[in-house]
Scaffold this motif. Structure first.
Motif, mmCIF file in Angstrom:
data_model
loop_
_atom_site.group_PDB
_atom_site.id
_atom_site.type_symbol
_atom_site.label_atom_id
_atom_site.label_comp_id
_atom_site.label_asym_id
_atom_site.label_seq_id
_atom_site.Cartn_x
_atom_site.Cartn_y
_atom_site.Cartn_z
ATOM 1 N N PRO A 46 0.167 -1.190 -0.173
ATOM 2 C CA PRO A 46 0.040 -0.193 -0.008
ATOM 3 C C PRO A 46 0.739 1.484 0.478
ATOM 4 O O PRO A 46 0.359 2.321 -0.410
ATOM 5 C CB PRO A 46 -0.950 0.079 1.263
ATOM 6 C CG PRO A 46 -1.249 -1.259 1.709
ATOM 7 C CD PRO A 46 0.047 -2.171 1.157
ATOM 8 N N VAL A 47 2.371 1.403 1.119
ATOM 9 C CA VAL A 47 2.630 2.374 0.430
ATOM 10 C C VAL A 47 3.217 2.682 -1.186
ATOM 11 O O VAL A 47 3.078 3.124 -1.193
ATOM 12 C CB VAL A 47 4.183 1.903 1.536
ATOM 13 C CG1 VAL A 47 4.870 3.383 1.280
ATOM 14 C CG2 VAL A 47 3.468 1.625 2.881
ATOM 15 N N LEU A 48 3.787 1.827 -1.338
ATOM 16 C CA LEU A 48 4.652 2.039 -2.877
ATOM 17 C C LEU A 48 2.487 2.086 -3.456
ATOM 18 O O LEU A 48 3.186 3.648 -4.361
ATOM 19 C CB LEU A 48 4.647 0.397 -3.652
ATOM 20 C CG LEU A 48 4.867 0.254 -5.227
ATOM 21 C CD1 LEU A 48 5.431 1.608 -5.404
ATOM 22 C CD2 LEU A 48 5.495 -1.164 -5.386
ATOM 23 N N SER A 49 1.585 1.776 -2.970
ATOM 24 C CA SER A 49 0.004 2.558 -4.111
ATOM 25 C C SER A 49 -0.041 3.994 -4.125
ATOM 26 O O SER A 49 -0.600 4.425 -4.457
ATOM 27 C CB SER A 49 -1.228 1.244 -3.878
ATOM 28 O OG SER A 49 -2.038 1.631 -4.582
ATOM 29 N N ILE A 50 0.341 4.498 -2.866
ATOM 30 C CA ILE A 50 -0.300 5.814 -2.231
ATOM 31 C C ILE A 50 1.230 6.409 -2.851
ATOM 32 O O ILE A 50 0.693 7.425 -3.357
ATOM 33 C CB ILE A 50 0.212 5.644 -0.629
ATOM 34 C CG1 ILE A 50 -0.040 4.858 -0.243
ATOM 35 C CG2 ILE A 50 0.118 7.526 -0.995
ATOM 36 C CD1 ILE A 50 -0.908 5.152 1.390
ATOM 37 N N ALA A 51 2.269 6.217 -2.941
ATOM 38 C CA ALA A 51 2.940 6.951 -4.035
ATOM 39 C C ALA A 51 2.932 6.836 -5.326
ATOM 40 O O ALA A 51 3.663 7.883 -6.585
ATOM 41 C CB ALA A 51 5.299 6.296 -3.466
ATOM 42 N N CYS A 52 2.580 5.411 -5.903
ATOM 43 C CA CYS A 52 1.800 5.929 -7.914
ATOM 44 C C CYS A 52 0.914 6.644 -7.457
ATOM 45 O O CYS A 52 0.795 7.935 -9.203
ATOM 46 C CB CYS A 52 1.539 4.467 -8.116
ATOM 47 S SG CYS A 52 2.655 3.371 -8.060
ATOM 48 N N GLY A 53 -0.158 7.089 -6.322
ATOM 49 C CA GLY A 53 -1.384 7.884 -6.545
ATOM 50 C C GLY A 53 -0.890 9.028 -6.725
ATOM 51 O O GLY A 53 -1.802 10.149 -7.137
ATOM 52 N N VAL A 54 0.095 9.632 -5.462
ATOM 53 C CA VAL A 54 1.061 10.912 -5.194
ATOM 54 C C VAL A 54 1.425 10.904 -7.500
ATOM 55 O O VAL A 54 1.398 12.471 -7.173
ATOM 56 C CB VAL A 54 1.835 11.027 -4.848
ATOM 57 C CG1 VAL A 54 2.684 12.115 -4.432
ATOM 58 C CG2 VAL A 54 1.100 10.866 -2.954
ATOM 59 N N VAL A 55 2.196 10.694 -8.099
ATOM 60 C CA VAL A 55 3.396 10.736 -8.315
ATOM 61 C C VAL A 55 2.323 10.552 -10.118
ATOM 62 O O VAL A 55 2.617 11.683 -11.000
ATOM 63 C CB VAL A 55 4.396 9.475 -8.923
ATOM 64 C CG1 VAL A 55 5.190 10.017 -10.418
ATOM 65 C CG2 VAL A 55 5.237 10.432 -7.268
ATOM 66 N N LEU A 56 1.899 9.434 -10.521
ATOM 67 C CA LEU A 56 0.825 9.502 -11.721
ATOM 68 C C LEU A 56 -0.152 9.812 -12.253
ATOM 69 O O LEU A 56 -0.849 10.257 -11.212
ATOM 70 C CB LEU A 56 1.302 7.448 -12.315
ATOM 71 C CG LEU A 56 2.874 7.355 -12.267
ATOM 72 C CD1 LEU A 56 2.309 5.091 -12.172
ATOM 73 C CD2 LEU A 56 3.967 7.655 -12.764
ATOM 74 N N ARG A 57 -1.048 10.145 -13.363
ATOM 75 C CA ARG A 57 -1.765 10.409 -12.985
ATOM 76 C C ARG A 57 -2.423 9.021 -14.719
ATOM 77 O O ARG A 57 -1.792 9.085 -15.551
ATOM 78 C CB ARG A 57 -1.920 11.892 -13.510
ATOM 79 C CG ARG A 57 -1.339 12.717 -12.271
ATOM 80 C CD ARG A 57 -2.759 12.390 -11.896
ATOM 81 N NE ARG A 57 -2.230 13.681 -10.968
ATOM 82 C CZ ARG A 57 -1.147 13.287 -9.643
ATOM 83 N NH1 ARG A 57 -1.310 11.991 -9.352
ATOM 84 N NH2 ARG A 57 -0.966 14.288 -8.723
ATOM 85 N N GLY A 58 -3.958 9.369 -14.845
ATOM 86 C CA GLY A 58 -4.518 9.172 -16.267
ATOM 87 C C GLY A 58 -4.300 7.951 -16.271
ATOM 88 O O GLY A 58 -4.020 6.398 -15.746
ATOM 89 N N ARG A 59 -3.831 7.720 -17.636
ATOM 90 C CA ARG A 59 -3.796 5.867 -18.207
ATOM 91 C C ARG A 59 -3.118 5.610 -17.721
ATOM 92 O O ARG A 59 -2.931 3.951 -17.260
ATOM 93 C CB ARG A 59 -3.707 5.544 -19.092
ATOM 94 C CG ARG A 59 -3.908 4.005 -20.061
ATOM 95 C CD ARG A 59 -4.568 4.089 -21.372
ATOM 96 N NE ARG A 59 -5.060 4.440 -21.324
ATOM 97 C CZ ARG A 59 -5.575 5.066 -23.229
ATOM 98 N NH1 ARG A 59 -5.406 4.980 -24.384
ATOM 99 N NH2 ARG A 59 -6.772 5.317 -23.517
ATOM 100 N N VAL A 60 -1.544 6.177 -17.039
ATOM 101 C CA VAL A 60 -0.518 5.427 -16.554
ATOM 102 C C VAL A 60 -1.241 5.308 -15.450
ATOM 103 O O VAL A 60 -0.255 3.600 -14.573
ATOM 104 C CB VAL A 60 0.788 6.325 -16.511
ATOM 105 C CG1 VAL A 60 1.883 6.071 -16.997
ATOM 106 C CG2 VAL A 60 0.404 6.783 -17.891
ATOM 107 N N LEU A 61 -1.269 5.977 -14.197
ATOM 108 C CA LEU A 61 -1.460 5.260 -13.526
ATOM 109 C C LEU A 61 -2.438 3.804 -13.434
ATOM 110 O O LEU A 61 -1.919 2.681 -12.266
ATOM 111 C CB LEU A 61 -2.688 6.576 -12.546
ATOM 112 C CG LEU A 61 -3.093 6.601 -10.713
ATOM 113 C CD1 LEU A 61 -1.843 6.223 -9.879
ATOM 114 C CD2 LEU A 61 -4.214 7.483 -10.114
#
Length: 399
Positions: A87-102
């Motif tokens: 979940p820590v990694l997933s939170i970082a993804c939500g902060v950094v990435l957007r749109g289809r890449v996320l």
């Protein structure tokens, strides 16, 4: 401008507290490789969040990659409570990435966490463990993304509201300046003409000069009343009142008024707009035309009410009676023709020149303001010369 609060690095850095669970295992069973790996995870997460909020997207993506490699390596090696790092990694993804890449990244991270959990869990509770880890991992990233998107939307709406407020202020300033022009433009020009008449009449006929000065006083008082009404929010006197004033003005100017009215009841806003059209149209007839006849027609149609004001004064026919006697101020009908009866010499070239200058200062502005009013109300407005030396003004307001 007051800005809406936006979450920053501190708002998401505290989620690193999830490393408490694998750290607790390390205290019980110390392992230097695991300690080093956990330190890399903590540093990579905090630096990733900071880079994302400080406008360094490339650095954020690079650090996110390091975080992903370290997280999956530790989870695959130890399992158990180390799966809290997903979940820590997933939170970082939500902060950094957007749109289809996320979306793709969260899908990969969730599937990888499911595979690792299934591989490391074992036992009868493997299904529950996989479901718990995958659900926590996926929702963590989605919630962070939705939260950031919500705050961004709120900030955008706030900025839009501020912009609309500024536009409303600018529009109100434009409206008020247009109203003042419509109320006072022709009145002040007439006062200038009458003041010139007073100056020229004083040496010859004090009584006539006093009458003209009285006209100026009356016009000034009425203009002051109109300004106060405009400041109080008054936009116009309405069609009936303006039509009554127009009849007087045309009569004083020596122009025959032919009025034809259908029995219609326009809405308040439409009635106000029609009043402005009568005021401006008849003022132009009195001030700028050489008309002998002015026709005012109000027609009720299925979807609109049409006002037409026409006159025969486009071509020059010599000075109008109003020009010779200085007897009209346009729509308000405040002139007094007898004041200069017998003083035709004062309707001289000099005085007509002054009147012409006043007319040129205002010509076009009133019709432009009327066109703006019509556009704002969704009405149809036309004004222009017609064949045969005629000029017509048309205002069609929706019912």
């Amino acid at each position: 401008m007051k800005k809406v609060w936006q979450p920053g690095p501190a708002a998401f850095s505290f989620w690193i507290a999830l490393v408490y669970f694998p750290a607790h295992d390390l205290v019980r069973r110390p392992s230097w490789p695991d300690v080093l790996g956990l330190a890399v995870v903590v540093a990579a997460y905090l630096l990733t969040v900071r880079a994302a909020f400080t406008g360094r997207p490339r650095a954020a993506v690079l650090l996110l990659t390091v975080l992903a490699v370290a997280t999956f390596a530790l989870c695959a090696a130890s399992g158990g409570k180390w799966l809290y790092l997903c979940p820590v990694l997933s939170i970082a993804c939500g902060v950094v990435l957007r749109g289809r890449v996320l979306s793709l990244t969260l899908a990969v991270v969730t599937l990888t966490s499911m595979v690792i959990t299934y591989w490391r869990a074992g036992g009868e509770d493997v299904t529950a463990a996989v479901a718990a880890v995958s659900w926590g991992t996926f929702t963590a990233g989605v919630v962070v993304y939705v939260t950031l998107k919500l705050f961004a939307t709120i900030a955008e709406l706030h900025e839009t509201r501020q912009e609309l407020a500024r536009a409303a202020v600018a529009e109100e300033r434009l409206r008020f300046s247009r109203d003042l022009h419509d109320l006072l433009g022709h009145t002040l020009s007439l006062m200038v003409v009458k003041a010139e008449a007073v100056r020229r009449l004083i040496p010859r006929d004090a009584e006539a000069a006093a009458a003209q000065a009285g006209d100026i006083q009356t016009i000034g008082r009425e203009a002051l009343t109109e300004v106060r009404a405009a400041v109080a929010g008054y936009r116009g006197r309405g069609f009936a009142d303006e039509l009554a004033a127009a009849r007087v003005a045309l009569e004083d100017a020596g122009v025959r008024a032919v009025v034809t009215l259908d029995e219609v009841r326009p809405a308040p806003d439409a009635d106000e707009l029609l009043g402005w059209a009568v005021r401006e149209g008849v003022t132009n007839v009195v001030r700028h035309a050489r008309a002998t006849r002015c026709q005012i027609t109000l027609t009720g149609r299925k979807e609109e009410i049409v006002l037409e004001i026409g006159n025969d004064g486009v071509t020059g026919r010599g000075p109008r009676p109003a020009d010779r006697e200085h007897g009209s101020d346009g729509v308000t009908g405040r002139g007094h023709r007898p004041a200069e009866r017998g003083h035709g010499s004062d309707g001289s070239a000099e005085q007509q020149r002054q009147r012409g200058l006043a007319g040129r200062e205002n010509r076009g502005h009133g019709l432009a303001g009327l066109a703006e009013r019509a556009a704002a109300a969704g009405a149809r407005f036309e004004a222009g010369a017609l064949p045969g030396g005629r000029f017509a003004l048309t205002m069609a307001v929706p019912r």
